[in-house]
Design a protein around this motif. Structure first.
Motif, PDB file in Angstrom:
ATOM      1  N   GLN A  12       0.830  -1.198   0.000  1.00 25.56           N
ATOM      2  CA  GLN A  12       0.000   0.000   0.000  1.00 25.56           C
ATOM      3  C   GLN A  12       0.866   1.250   0.000  1.00 25.56           C
ATOM      4  N   ALA A  13       0.299   2.333  -0.477  1.00 29.98           N
ATOM      5  CA  ALA A  13       1.016   3.604  -0.462  1.00 29.98           C
ATOM      6  C   ALA A  13       1.473   3.932   0.956  1.00 29.98           C
ATOM      7  N   ASN A  83       8.152   4.877   2.077  1.00 25.40           N
ATOM      8  CA  ASN A  83       7.134   5.846   1.678  1.00 25.40           C
ATOM      9  C   ASN A  83       6.789   5.687   0.197  1.00 25.40           C
ATOM     10  N   LYS A  85       4.943   5.264  -3.301  1.00 26.59           N
ATOM     11  CA  LYS A  85       3.814   5.964  -3.913  1.00 26.59           C
ATOM     12  C   LYS A  85       3.304   5.151  -5.098  1.00 26.59           C
ATOM     13  N   PRO A  86       2.036   5.342  -5.475  1.00 29.07           N
ATOM     14  CA  PRO A  86       1.524   4.603  -6.647  1.00 29.07           C
ATOM     15  C   PRO A  86       2.379   4.812  -7.898  1.00 29.07           C
ATOM     16  N   GLU A  87       2.974   5.979  -8.044  1.00 27.97           N
ATOM     17  CA  GLU A  87       3.804   6.242  -9.229  1.00 27.97           C
ATOM     18  C   GLU A  87       5.132   5.485  -9.201  1.00 27.97           C
ATOM     19  N   THR A  89       5.085   2.300  -9.002  1.00 30.39           N
ATOM     20  CA  THR A  89       4.718   1.027  -9.600  1.00 30.39           C
ATOM     21  C   THR A  89       5.443   0.837 -10.927  1.00 30.39           C
ATOM     22  N   THR A 113       4.352  -3.154  -7.119  1.00 32.47           N
ATOM     23  CA  THR A 113       3.045  -2.541  -7.302  1.00 32.47           C
ATOM     24  C   THR A 113       2.636  -1.834  -6.012  1.00 32.47           C
ATOM     25  N   VAL A 114       2.332  -0.549  -6.136  1.00 33.94           N
ATOM     26  CA  VAL A 114       1.933   0.252  -4.976  1.00 33.94           C
ATOM     27  C   VAL A 114       0.483   0.674  -5.169  1.00 33.94           C
ATOM     28  N   SER A 115      -0.363   0.240  -4.270  1.00 35.47           N
ATOM     29  CA  SER A 115      -1.789   0.575  -4.370  1.00 35.47           C
ATOM     30  C   SER A 115      -2.092   1.843  -3.573  1.00 35.47           C
ATOM     31  N   SER A 116      -3.051   2.596  -4.066  1.00 34.79           N
ATOM     32  CA  SER A 116      -3.411   3.859  -3.390  1.00 34.79           C
ATOM     33  C   SER A 116      -4.477   3.644  -2.329  1.00 34.79           C
TER      34      SER A 116
END
Length: 116
Positions: A12-13, A83, A85-87, A89, A113-116
């Motif tokens: 997760q983010a 920390n 971030k979705p970006e 990913t 993969t970072v989910s928001s």
């Protein structure tokens, strides 16, 4: 030189992941090791590099959040990612450059993969 990367996954983010990449199969001295990433539809970009003597270089987008380190005795490079971030990913690729002959090697890539 063979590069084996590990440590990717789904987070997760705001979370953290640690990537590892071990180099094997050659007696040539590795100078620079690093991480690059490629998001869908985008070009591969530099994330961070580290020389054999420990000099580091980071993309502006990860400064203060990611830390690259290496263990020369193990020919292994690490990327601590905090920390997230979705970006962030992307598929993360390990890279190694030998001193002589001057050759560049790539690992197989590991998905982050970072989910928001």
């Amino acid at each position: 030189v063979q590069l084996q990367a590990s440590g990717g996954g789904l987070v997760q983010a705001g979370g953290s992941l640690r990537l590892s990449c071990a180099a094997s199969g050659s007696h040539f001295t590795i100078n620079v090791m690093g991480w690059y990433r490629q998001a869908p539809g985008k070009q591969r970009e530099l994330v961070a590099t580290i020389t054999r003597l420990g000099s580091t270089n980071y993309a502006d987008s990860v400064k203060g959040r990611f830390t690259i380190s290496r263990d020369n005795a193990k020919n292994t490079v690490y990327l601590q990612m905090n920390n997230l971030k979705p970006e962030d990913t992307a598929v993360y690729y390990c890279n190694a450059q030998t001193i002589w002959p001057p050759t560049e090697y790539w690992g197989q890539g590991t998905q982050v993969t970072v989910s928001s």
